[in-house]
Every structure is written in C-alpha cells, then in structure tokens.
Write a protein that holds these residues in place. Structure first.
Motif, mmCIF file in Angstrom:
data_model
loop_
_atom_site.group_PDB
_atom_site.id
_atom_site.type_symbol
_atom_site.label_atom_id
_atom_site.label_comp_id
_atom_site.label_asym_id
_atom_site.label_seq_id
_atom_site.Cartn_x
_atom_site.Cartn_y
_atom_site.Cartn_z
ATOM 1 N N THR A 140 0.816 -1.215 0.000
ATOM 2 C CA THR A 140 0.000 0.000 0.000
ATOM 3 C C THR A 140 0.848 1.261 0.000
ATOM 4 O O THR A 140 0.508 2.257 -0.650
ATOM 5 C CB THR A 140 -0.923 0.008 1.237
ATOM 6 N N ASN A 141 1.962 1.239 0.722
ATOM 7 C CA ASN A 141 2.788 2.442 0.859
ATOM 8 C C ASN A 141 4.021 2.411 -0.035
ATOM 9 O O ASN A 141 4.974 3.165 0.186
ATOM 10 C CB ASN A 141 3.221 2.615 2.314
ATOM 11 N N ALA A 142 4.020 1.556 -1.057
ATOM 12 C CA ALA A 142 5.188 1.462 -1.938
ATOM 13 C C ALA A 142 5.344 2.717 -2.780
ATOM 14 O O ALA A 142 4.370 3.271 -3.291
ATOM 15 C CB ALA A 142 5.062 0.240 -2.842
ATOM 16 N N SER A 143 6.579 3.163 -2.933
ATOM 17 C CA SER A 143 6.896 4.277 -3.824
ATOM 18 C C SER A 143 8.308 4.090 -4.352
ATOM 19 O O SER A 143 9.139 3.418 -3.737
ATOM 20 C CB SER A 143 6.788 5.620 -3.092
ATOM 21 N N GLY A 144 8.573 4.675 -5.516
ATOM 22 C CA GLY A 144 9.899 4.579 -6.103
ATOM 23 C C GLY A 144 10.044 3.390 -7.032
ATOM 24 O O GLY A 144 9.068 2.730 -7.398
ATOM 25 N N SER A 145 11.286 3.114 -7.409
ATOM 26 C CA SER A 145 11.587 2.072 -8.393
ATOM 27 C C SER A 145 12.178 0.840 -7.709
ATOM 28 O O SER A 145 13.131 0.942 -6.934
ATOM 29 C CB SER A 145 12.573 2.604 -9.434
ATOM 30 N N PHE A 146 11.609 -0.323 -8.025
ATOM 31 C CA PHE A 146 12.047 -1.594 -7.466
ATOM 32 C C PHE A 146 12.631 -2.470 -8.575
ATOM 33 O O PHE A 146 12.217 -2.373 -9.734
ATOM 34 C CB PHE A 146 10.878 -2.327 -6.809
ATOM 35 N N THR A 147 13.560 -3.343 -8.202
ATOM 36 C CA THR A 147 14.212 -4.231 -9.159
ATOM 37 C C THR A 147 14.045 -5.683 -8.734
ATOM 38 O O THR A 147 14.245 -6.029 -7.569
ATOM 39 C CB THR A 147 15.717 -3.914 -9.271
ATOM 40 N N ILE A 148 13.669 -6.524 -9.700
ATOM 41 C CA ILE A 148 13.625 -7.970 -9.488
ATOM 42 C C ILE A 148 14.563 -8.606 -10.501
ATOM 43 O O ILE A 148 14.414 -8.402 -11.707
ATOM 44 C CB ILE A 148 12.203 -8.531 -9.658
ATOM 45 N N ASP A 149 15.532 -9.364 -10.011
ATOM 46 C CA ASP A 149 16.494 -10.017 -10.895
ATOM 47 C C ASP A 149 16.580 -11.494 -10.535
ATOM 48 O O ASP A 149 16.214 -11.903 -9.424
ATOM 49 C CB ASP A 149 17.872 -9.364 -10.764
ATOM 50 N N ALA A 150 17.066 -12.289 -11.465
ATOM 51 C CA ALA A 150 17.242 -13.714 -11.214
ATOM 52 C C ALA A 150 18.229 -13.920 -10.069
ATOM 53 O O ALA A 150 19.217 -13.194 -9.941
ATOM 54 C CB ALA A 150 17.730 -14.412 -12.475
ATOM 55 N N LEU A 187 3.785 10.118 -2.525
ATOM 56 C CA LEU A 187 3.654 10.358 -1.079
ATOM 57 C C LEU A 187 3.011 11.710 -0.797
ATOM 58 O O LEU A 187 3.414 12.434 0.113
ATOM 59 C CB LEU A 187 5.025 10.249 -0.397
ATOM 60 N N ASP A 188 1.981 12.025 -1.582
ATOM 61 C CA ASP A 188 1.265 13.290 -1.423
ATOM 62 C C ASP A 188 -0.222 13.028 -1.645
ATOM 63 O O ASP A 188 -0.633 12.695 -2.765
ATOM 64 C CB ASP A 188 1.789 14.316 -2.432
ATOM 65 N N VAL A 189 -1.034 13.158 -0.597
ATOM 66 C CA VAL A 189 -2.466 12.892 -0.729
ATOM 67 C C VAL A 189 -3.175 13.969 -1.542
ATOM 68 O O VAL A 189 -4.363 13.826 -1.857
ATOM 69 C CB VAL A 189 -3.144 12.761 0.656
ATOM 70 N N CYS A 190 -2.458 15.028 -1.896
ATOM 71 C CA CYS A 190 -3.048 16.104 -2.692
ATOM 72 C C CYS A 190 -2.835 15.905 -4.191
ATOM 73 O O CYS A 190 -3.068 16.827 -4.984
ATOM 74 C CB CYS A 190 -2.468 17.456 -2.276
ATOM 75 N N ASN A 202 1.177 12.677 -12.054
ATOM 76 C CA ASN A 202 0.779 13.129 -10.717
ATOM 77 C C ASN A 202 0.016 14.440 -10.873
ATOM 78 O O ASN A 202 0.609 15.497 -11.058
ATOM 79 C CB ASN A 202 2.005 13.319 -9.824
ATOM 80 N N THR A 203 -1.316 14.346 -10.809
ATOM 81 C CA THR A 203 -2.190 15.489 -11.053
ATOM 82 C C THR A 203 -2.733 16.030 -9.736
ATOM 83 O O THR A 203 -3.159 15.249 -8.879
ATOM 84 C CB THR A 203 -3.372 15.063 -11.951
ATOM 85 N N PRO A 247 1.940 14.235 4.820
ATOM 86 C CA PRO A 247 1.392 14.571 3.496
ATOM 87 C C PRO A 247 1.025 13.372 2.633
ATOM 88 O O PRO A 247 0.365 13.539 1.621
ATOM 89 C CB PRO A 247 2.546 15.326 2.852
ATOM 90 N N GLY A 248 1.452 12.145 3.026
ATOM 91 C CA GLY A 248 1.320 11.032 2.087
ATOM 92 C C GLY A 248 0.552 9.832 2.577
ATOM 93 O O GLY A 248 0.748 8.729 2.070
ATOM 94 N N GLY A 249 -0.344 9.999 3.563
ATOM 95 C CA GLY A 249 -1.038 8.845 4.109
ATOM 96 C C GLY A 249 -0.121 8.043 5.019
ATOM 97 O O GLY A 249 1.049 8.391 5.210
ATOM 98 N N ASP A 250 -0.655 6.956 5.574
ATOM 99 C CA ASP A 250 0.152 6.155 6.504
ATOM 100 C C ASP A 250 0.319 4.711 6.052
ATOM 101 O O ASP A 250 0.835 3.874 6.800
ATOM 102 C CB ASP A 250 -0.457 6.186 7.906
ATOM 103 N N GLY A 251 -0.123 4.391 4.815
ATOM 104 C CA GLY A 251 0.055 3.043 4.294
ATOM 105 C C GLY A 251 -0.969 2.045 4.786
ATOM 106 O O GLY A 251 -0.858 0.854 4.497
#
Length: 275
Positions: A140-150, A187-190, A202-203, A247-251
């Motif tokens: 629920t609170n994930a943000s940014g770029s994640f990587t999955i590799d073998a 991470l901004d509820v606005c 992000n509007t 500003p970004g909720g609590d997840g």
C-alpha cells in the motif's frame, strides 16, 4: 554436478560451461520492455524469457527469483504467495509441442521454475521464448523504483540457482535482464497518481475526492473509502483511499481514513490540498 528434481525424477547435469552470449529476461506483463509502472496494491506478473540460444540448443533451464524486490523509496514489492508456474499453453513456451520431463523445485528454493527435455528434443531459441512466470504484490505504501532479478545466475549448476543447459548437458553462459517496477506514489495525498506504461502522472487533486469526479466530496467518495477499508479496490485504488496522515497517508486503510473522508465531506481539508 547439479541434481534437479522434476516430477519425482532426479537428473544430473555436468558443470563445464559452454561459451555463449545469451539472455534470461524478466518481463513485467503489461509493461514496456522490462519496465512497468503500477499503483500500490497491484499484482505484477513477471514472465521469464530466454533469447539468442543458437547455435546451442536448449535442453534444460532453471529460473529462481527472489521473495522480495530490491530498491524503492518506501514500502515493498514481494512475492504474493502464488506458486510459480510454467504455462505450457503459452504461445511462446520454449518447449511447446514437446514432452518436457516436468517442472519442480530444487534445494528448497521457494520461487523456482525449471524444465528438462530429452536430449533429442533440445530446441534452438533465437527469438524471445517463455520459460515461466511469478507473481508479486506491491504494498500500500510502496513508492519509487524496485528491481527484481534472477537469483544467483551463472554457468555452474552445481552452485548457481538460475541457469541454462544445452543438449550436451553443458551450461550456457548468459546475462540476465532484470524487471523494473515503479510504484506510482509521490507520497502526497493532494495528487492523483496514475501509472501509464512505464511512467507515472501526478495530477493535483482535492482532498477527499478519492474517486476523482471533482468536488464537492460526496457519498460516492465515502463509499470508496469504506470499500478500501474492506479491502475492495474495484472502484478506487488503495492509494487513493489512504488519505489520513499528511502529506502522504500512513500506508493503512483504517478508521482514520473513514473519519478523514467524512471531514472532507463536511468541507474540512486536513492536508490543505488545492480545490
């Protein structure tokens, strides 16, 4: 010598590497290439492909993926509990129309797909061919770029957890191309964060307008948050119903989000959002 158990049968593979330059590619389904942008709470299917295996012929493979992705600014992307699978009906399945010896797991590794052909049924893999699939869930609170590799790719099946093997039982050298998962959450509820291919928009968004129909906040926004509290996100994504905590909720979608949308219904903007 690597021992692989498939459908109750035990196979052994030699460990001398054959010189080659191949790829094992992790592709998020529905994304662009090896990248995808998704909303928090989304389920992401990672399809594994092999490509460029010629003039070598592929006889066996194993792909092992991690339980949890690396990276990200907050939250997590982790295995959702579904058993990894090989869809033998996939139109690009590498061993289609042949009698594969089976799929299974090895050495207690939890996220594994593997298959082995009889030597005479080894195949040339010049185009991108499907090996198997894995499922991950974005928190629920994930943000940014994640990587999955073998996990632990290499040319020594006696020690490596991800490998390709040719018709002479020789490991094939290869490189991996990881999957990149971007969680659309600034991470901004606005703001209203929307995935589009491999990027996000992000509007600006009025506080409490969780279904994005515009202000004033109405009963349908309240119903969306109530659905989110019940774990139902068919109308509004989970990120949009997590509005308590500036500003970004609590997840977490909880009673405080319900109280927050009721405040917004009454005209109170807790986070001083525009509109």
């Amino acid at each position: 010598m690597k021992r692989i158990t498939m459908n109750g049968c035990l196979f052994a593979l030699a460990v001398t590497a054959a010189a080659s330059a191949q790829t094992m590619s992790l592709v998020p389904r529905g994304g662009t290439g090896n990248s995808i942008a998704v909303a928090p709470c989304a389920t992401v299917t990672i399809d594994v492909y092999a490509q460029g295996i010629a003039p070598d012929l592929l006889r066996a493979y194993q792909a092992t993926l991690p339980l949890t992705a690396t990276g990200g600014a907050s939250g997590s992307v982790g295995h959702d509990g579904a058993v990894p699978m090989i869809n033998s009906g996939h139109p690009d399945y590498v061993f289609a129309a042949l009698t594969a010896s089976g799929t299974g797991s090895v050495d207690g590794l939890p996220l594994v797909v593997n298959a082995l052909q009889f030597a005479g049924d080894s195949v040339s893999v010049t185009t991108s061919m499907y090996l198997g699939e894995f499922q991950y869930e974005v928190s629920t609170n994930a943000s940014g770029s994640f990587t999955i590799d073998a996990v632990d790719p290499g040319t020594n099946p006696s020690v490596n957890d991800s490998f390709l093997v040719d018709r002479f039982d020789q490991p094939i050298a290869f490189t991996t191309i990881p999957a990149q998962i971007t969680a659309c959450n600034d991470l901004d509820v606005c703001t209203w964060d929307v995935p589009a291919g491999s990027s996000c928009t992000n509007t600006p968004n009025a506080y409490g307008d969780v279904n994005h129909t515009g202000i004033p906040v109405d009963i349908f926004d309240i119903l969306c948050v109530l659905d989110g509290f019940a774990g139902v996100y068919t109308t509004c994504p989970c990120l949009d119903t997590d509005i308590a905590g500036c500003p970004g909720g609590d997840g977490i979608i909880d009673i405080f989000d319900i109280l927050a949308v009721l405040d917004a219904f009454a005209g109170v903007s807790a986070c001083s959002c525009p509109g």
